[in-house]
Design a protein around this motif. Sequence first.
Motif, PDB file in Angstrom:
ATOM      1  N   ALA A  46      16.392  11.859  45.834  1.00  0.00           N
ATOM      2  CA  ALA A  46      15.081  12.357  45.152  1.00  0.00           C
ATOM      3  C   ALA A  46      15.339  13.597  44.814  1.00  0.00           C
ATOM      4  O   ALA A  46      14.964  14.179  43.691  1.00  0.00           O
ATOM      5  N   GLY A  47      15.989  14.533  45.953  1.00  0.00           N
ATOM      6  CA  GLY A  47      16.136  15.956  45.377  1.00  0.00           C
ATOM      7  C   GLY A  47      17.185  16.050  44.364  1.00  0.00           C
ATOM      8  O   GLY A  47      17.068  17.034  43.570  1.00  0.00           O
ATOM      9  N   SER A  48      18.185  15.116  44.343  1.00  0.00           N
ATOM     10  CA  SER A  48      19.184  15.444  43.302  1.00  0.00           C
ATOM     11  C   SER A  48      18.709  15.033  41.882  1.00  0.00           C
ATOM     12  O   SER A  48      18.988  15.929  40.838  1.00  0.00           O
ATOM     13  N   CYS A  49      17.667  14.173  41.850  1.00  0.00           N
ATOM     14  CA  CYS A  49      17.031  13.550  40.694  1.00  0.00           C
ATOM     15  C   CYS A  49      16.144  14.756  40.088  1.00  0.00           C
ATOM     16  O   CYS A  49      16.100  15.173  39.269  1.00  0.00           O
ATOM     17  N   ARG A  50      15.478  15.650  41.219  1.00  0.00           N
ATOM     18  CA  ARG A  50      14.379  16.622  40.937  1.00  0.00           C
ATOM     19  C   ARG A  50      15.303  17.654  40.173  1.00  0.00           C
ATOM     20  O   ARG A  50      15.108  18.574  39.286  1.00  0.00           O
ATOM     21  N   GLU A  51      16.538  18.156  40.787  1.00  0.00           N
ATOM     22  CA  GLU A  51      17.446  19.065  40.307  1.00  0.00           C
ATOM     23  C   GLU A  51      17.975  18.690  38.818  1.00  0.00           C
ATOM     24  O   GLU A  51      17.794  19.913  38.076  1.00  0.00           O
ATOM     25  N   MET A  52      18.435  17.603  38.616  1.00  0.00           N
ATOM     26  CA  MET A  52      18.835  17.026  37.423  1.00  0.00           C
ATOM     27  C   MET A  52      17.514  17.246  36.452  1.00  0.00           C
ATOM     28  O   MET A  52      17.682  17.876  35.168  1.00  0.00           O
ATOM     29  N   MET A  53      16.556  17.082  36.622  1.00  0.00           N
ATOM     30  CA  MET A  53      15.371  17.239  35.731  1.00  0.00           C
ATOM     31  C   MET A  53      15.086  18.654  35.443  1.00  0.00           C
ATOM     32  O   MET A  53      14.685  18.750  34.284  1.00  0.00           O
ATOM     33  N   ASP A  54      14.995  19.260  36.476  1.00  0.00           N
ATOM     34  CA  ASP A  54      14.770  20.805  36.323  1.00  0.00           C
ATOM     35  C   ASP A  54      15.882  21.247  35.296  1.00  0.00           C
ATOM     36  O   ASP A  54      15.487  21.983  34.569  1.00  0.00           O
ATOM     37  N   LEU A  55      16.931  20.977  35.300  1.00  0.00           N
ATOM     38  CA  LEU A  55      18.032  21.352  34.488  1.00  0.00           C
ATOM     39  C   LEU A  55      17.853  21.132  33.175  1.00  0.00           C
ATOM     40  O   LEU A  55      17.987  21.779  32.347  1.00  0.00           O
ATOM     41  N   LEU A  56      17.644  19.775  32.988  1.00  0.00           N
ATOM     42  CA  LEU A  56      17.380  19.164  31.705  1.00  0.00           C
ATOM     43  C   LEU A  56      15.987  19.836  31.084  1.00  0.00           C
ATOM     44  O   LEU A  56      15.995  20.157  29.857  1.00  0.00           O
ATOM     45  N   ARG A  57      15.036  20.076  31.855  1.00  0.00           N
ATOM     46  CA  ARG A  57      13.900  20.803  31.361  1.00  0.00           C
ATOM     47  C   ARG A  57      14.142  22.384  30.836  1.00  0.00           C
ATOM     48  O   ARG A  57      13.726  22.768  29.742  1.00  0.00           O
ATOM     49  N   GLN A  58      15.095  22.915  31.675  1.00  0.00           N
ATOM     50  CA  GLN A  58      15.613  24.146  31.601  1.00  0.00           C
ATOM     51  C   GLN A  58      16.274  24.401  30.162  1.00  0.00           C
ATOM     52  O   GLN A  58      16.069  25.188  29.219  1.00  0.00           O
ATOM     53  N   LYS A  59      17.195  23.333  29.838  1.00  0.00           N
ATOM     54  CA  LYS A  59      18.081  23.233  28.786  1.00  0.00           C
ATOM     55  C   LYS A  59      17.215  22.947  27.490  1.00  0.00           C
ATOM     56  O   LYS A  59      17.392  23.872  26.493  1.00  0.00           O
ATOM     57  N   ARG A  60      16.362  22.272  27.576  1.00  0.00           N
ATOM     58  CA  ARG A  60      15.204  21.940  26.711  1.00  0.00           C
ATOM     59  C   ARG A  60      14.436  23.267  25.921  1.00  0.00           C
ATOM     60  O   ARG A  60      14.425  23.554  25.110  1.00  0.00           O
ATOM     61  N   ILE A  61      14.126  23.818  27.195  1.00  0.00           N
ATOM     62  CA  ILE A  61      13.252  25.098  26.907  1.00  0.00           C
ATOM     63  C   ILE A  61      14.233  26.165  26.291  1.00  0.00           C
ATOM     64  O   ILE A  61      13.696  26.718  25.479  1.00  0.00           O
ATOM     65  N   LEU A  62      15.387  26.235  26.805  1.00  0.00           N
ATOM     66  CA  LEU A  62      16.361  27.176  26.248  1.00  0.00           C
ATOM     67  C   LEU A  62      16.602  27.250  24.862  1.00  0.00           C
ATOM     68  O   LEU A  62      16.688  27.916  23.837  1.00  0.00           O
ATOM     69  N   LYS A  63      16.823  25.640  24.477  1.00  0.00           N
ATOM     70  CA  LYS A  63      16.900  25.181  23.027  1.00  0.00           C
ATOM     71  C   LYS A  63      15.490  25.505  22.260  1.00  0.00           C
ATOM     72  O   LYS A  63      15.892  26.155  20.979  1.00  0.00           O
ATOM     73  N   ARG A  64      14.507  25.249  22.786  1.00  0.00           N
ATOM     74  CA  ARG A  64      13.099  25.823  21.922  1.00  0.00           C
ATOM     75  C   ARG A  64      13.390  27.409  21.791  1.00  0.00           C
ATOM     76  O   ARG A  64      12.518  27.638  20.661  1.00  0.00           O
ATOM     77  N   ILE A  65      13.575  27.903  22.878  1.00  0.00           N
ATOM     78  CA  ILE A  65      13.436  29.392  22.650  1.00  0.00           C
ATOM     79  C   ILE A  65      14.371  29.970  21.684  1.00  0.00           C
ATOM     80  O   ILE A  65      14.019  30.953  20.765  1.00  0.00           O
TER      81      ILE A  65
END
Length: 77
Positions: A11-30
């Motif tokens: 579960a912790g690994s999945c949360r970390e992966m989701m956080d990374l995906l969110r960050q990448k999507r946010i960075l792309k939008r920025i």
Amino acid sequence: MLTGLTPASQAGSCREMMDLLRQKRILKRIEEHSKEIKPLSASSNYLDDLVKLAELKNQGIITEEEFQLQKQKIMNG
């Protein structure tokens, strides 16, 4: 499934992966929207830049932290 890990670790690994995906999507939008914020020039009004920056934050395109960082850059010229 991640083998060799406990359910809590998975579960912790999945949360970390989701956080990374969110960050990448946010960075792309920025990156896509950063063209809207032009570098401060001597003739430009920094208040206009701050308003544009606030709009990006209010639209959820940038975070409060990113807003504060860019605001400091504008204020410091």
